[in-house]
Write a protein that holds these residues in place. Structure first.
Motif, short mmCIF file in Angstrom:
data_model
loop_
_atom_site.label_atom_id
_atom_site.label_comp_id
_atom_site.label_asym_id
_atom_site.label_seq_id
_atom_site.Cartn_x
_atom_site.Cartn_y
_atom_site.Cartn_z
N ALA A 157 1.04 -1.57 -0.20
CA ALA A 157 0.16 0.31 -0.09
C ALA A 157 0.82 1.40 0.12
O ALA A 157 1.75 1.27 0.34
N LEU A 158 0.28 2.32 -0.67
CA LEU A 158 1.20 4.00 -0.59
C LEU A 158 0.27 4.80 -0.13
O LEU A 158 -0.31 5.24 -1.06
N ASP A 159 -0.19 5.00 1.38
CA ASP A 159 -0.99 5.33 1.87
C ASP A 159 -0.59 6.74 1.81
O ASP A 159 -1.46 7.68 2.13
N LEU A 160 0.71 7.49 1.84
CA LEU A 160 0.73 8.80 1.79
C LEU A 160 0.91 9.38 0.47
O LEU A 160 1.38 9.71 0.06
N SER A 161 1.02 8.50 -1.06
CA SER A 161 0.42 9.03 -1.96
C SER A 161 -0.56 10.06 -2.30
O SER A 161 -0.77 9.26 -1.61
N HIS A 162 -0.20 10.43 -3.79
CA HIS A 162 -1.41 11.80 -3.32
C HIS A 162 -0.70 12.34 -4.38
O HIS A 162 -0.65 12.52 -5.57
N GLU A 163 -2.62 12.96 -5.10
CA GLU A 163 -2.39 13.26 -6.72
C GLU A 163 -2.78 14.81 -6.79
O GLU A 163 -2.35 15.77 -5.47
N VAL A 164 -1.64 15.42 -7.68
CA VAL A 164 -1.36 16.34 -8.54
C VAL A 164 -1.87 16.39 -9.70
O VAL A 164 -1.83 16.12 -10.19
N PHE A 165 -1.85 17.96 -9.99
CA PHE A 165 -1.91 18.63 -10.83
C PHE A 165 -0.51 19.05 -12.00
O PHE A 165 -1.07 19.24 -13.13
N THR A 166 -0.06 19.49 -11.08
CA THR A 166 1.46 19.91 -11.73
C THR A 166 2.18 19.44 -10.94
O THR A 166 2.00 19.68 -9.68
N ILE A 167 3.50 18.57 -11.21
CA ILE A 167 4.46 17.78 -10.46
C ILE A 167 5.68 19.47 -9.78
O ILE A 167 6.07 20.24 -10.59
N GLN A 168 5.33 19.86 -8.85
CA GLN A 168 6.69 20.53 -8.35
C GLN A 168 8.08 19.87 -8.09
O GLN A 168 8.37 19.38 -7.68
N SER A 169 8.77 20.40 -9.72
CA SER A 169 10.39 19.76 -9.49
C SER A 169 11.11 20.62 -9.16
O SER A 169 11.20 21.75 -9.07
N LEU A 170 11.56 20.34 -7.82
CA LEU A 170 13.19 21.10 -7.01
C LEU A 170 14.16 20.49 -7.51
O LEU A 170 14.32 19.26 -7.97
#
Length: 449
Positions: free
Chosen positions: A296-309
């Motif tokens: 399980a990846l319970d901390l995964s989340h959805e984004v509309f834009t990936i903020q690449s650092l």
């Protein structure tokens, strides 16, 4: 820098759109070199930009050929004993020492071949010498390697690349089924201030140091996998870009899972915007988004834009389904040209879940079946077409005026993926360009190699 006139630059960009772009030539996997033992030779060479720019850069070659920007993508298997030798035969024409850092790898040892100097971040090879790094690729993921000698200058000049560690399970990014993918693509994001490259070439490194530009650069080119748009969409390995072999033209099918391996290879943050559907971030810096080991990846989340650092890697799963478009993407089923049926699979057996029907030629969200496109399409002679335009409906090629279209032979559904800092989708202020490419959603019946 060599530069053509403004008119010539625009002409080159147009020719690039018309001549060398092709969705059919895109790769559905990550290009690179595989194995356990690599030699990266630091060299000086030149990169090209679509509007006519041509700049000195420093890069690595994995063999006797020319350097490339970014460096070769190294692909290894989890558990492998990896050896990477960095060779510095010329000092990059500027007396530079060369070394590498491997963020995310533990137990890295460095061995000098010839003459080396202990720098602040590691053992550095002087001109004519090598440093060999060894480590065990203990965990899967997407990683970066970059200069550890003068990262302020040498990353700007191009000494960086991607390292991918694959798990034992095929078509997974990690040891969890939640990371399974149908296609995978690398997006190594970077940028340059071309005046720094010109100054290194014409006045030397000392002049750059004295100018203060490294602390206050004025970036004017932005790259995906070492290319600016529209070259991002050109064929991988094209002879027109001999030092920029990697392209970035993702292709997928409706309902497929696309693994996005996004790397911040430069010094700036980039909001990488993928439109259409959310992407689920499953790992950052090679660490899964989970609170405990398991599937399980319970901390995964959805984004509309990936903020690449800068220096960070992000793995995300993207899937386009067309759900809730509000109109039938396959056309009016009462029109013989677009006749098709849709029987919702309430049990959720289709790839995209309940409400969808998946056949050999399409995946359709049945609540939208038969709903006409909510606009009246103008006459063809009232339109301006783009090279990727093939018609309004997925998988159905429209009649186009002579000379129009041609870059989308399967009538896929295309739209832009790009930096949402919109200055970054230019090439020296010429739009379109920079950190931009297109996603192509192919009809389900079209194979993606």
């Amino acid at each position: 820098m060599l530069r053509t006139s403004h008119v010539a630059r625009v002409r080159i960009a147009v020719l690039a759109f018309l001549g060398i772009l092709s969705a059919a030539s895109a790769q559905a996997d990550v290009l690179g070199v595989t194995g356990t033992s690599f030699t990266l030779t630091a060299k000086a060479d030149r990169i090209s930009t679509p509007e006519g720019g041509n700049f000195l850069f420093w890069g690595f070659s994995a063999g006797p050929g020319r350097a490339q920007y970014p460096g070769p993508t190294l692909i290894v298997n989890q558990g492998a004993a990896v050896s990477i030798t960095v060779a510095n035969p010329t000092g990059l024409d500027a007396g530079q020492r060369v070394s590498l850092a491997f963020p995310g790898q533990s137990g890295v040892t460095a061995t000098c071949g010839g003459t080396c100097i202990q720098g602040p971040l590691g053992l550095e090879a002087v001109q004519g010498s090598t440093v060999t790094y060894t480590f065990t690729a203990s965990r899967p993921g997407t990683f970066l390697y970059n200069s550890a000698s003068r990262p302020d200058l040498q990353i700007e000049m191009g000494l960086m690349g991607a390292l991918i560690v694959r798990p034992a399970a095929a078509n997974q990014a990690y040891d969890t089924t939640q990371s399974a993918f149908d296609q995978e693509y690398l997006f190594l994001l970077s940028e340059i201030d071309s005046t720094i490259h010109d100054m290194v070439e014409q006045q030397g490194v000392a002049a750059v140091d004295a100018s203060g530009k490294l602390a206050n650069p004025f970036v004017n080119y932005w790259f995906i996998n070492g290319r600016n748009a529209p070259d991002t969409m050109a064929e991988a390995g094209t002879a027109l870009l001999p030092t920029q072999p990697y392209n970035a033209l993702p292709r997928t099918h409706a309902g497929d899972r696309v693994l996005m391996r996004v790397i911040g290879g430069g010094r700036d943050m980039h909001p990488f915007h993928h439109h259409g559907n959310h992407a689920r971030i499953i790992a950052v810096d090679g660490f899964l988004k989970q609170s405990a080991p398991g599937d399980a990846l319970d901390l995964s989340h959805e984004v509309f834009t990936i903020q690449s650092l800068p220096g960070q890697t992000v793995d995300a799963i993207f899937s386009w389904t067309g759900k809730d478009l509000g109109w039938d993407i396959y056309g009016d089923p009462t029109d013989p040209l677009y006749a098709h049926t849709c029987t919702a699979n309430a049990a959720g057996l289709a790839a995209a879940g309940p409400g969808f029907e998946k056949t050999a030629s399409k995946l359709e969200y049945c609540p939208d079946h038969g709903i006409k496109i909510p606009v009246t399409q103008p006459e063809q002679f009232g339109l301006t077409f783009g090279g990727f335009w093939a018609g309004a409906f997925l998988g159905s090629m429209a009649l186009l005026p002579p000379g129009e279209g041609g870059l989308n032979p399967n009538a896929g559904y295309t739209y832009m993926w790009h930096s949402h800092t919109e200055k970054e989708i230019t090439n020296y202020d010429v739009f379109p360009g920079g950190m931009m490419t297109m996603l192509v959603v192919e009809p389900t019946s079209v194979p993606i190699p």
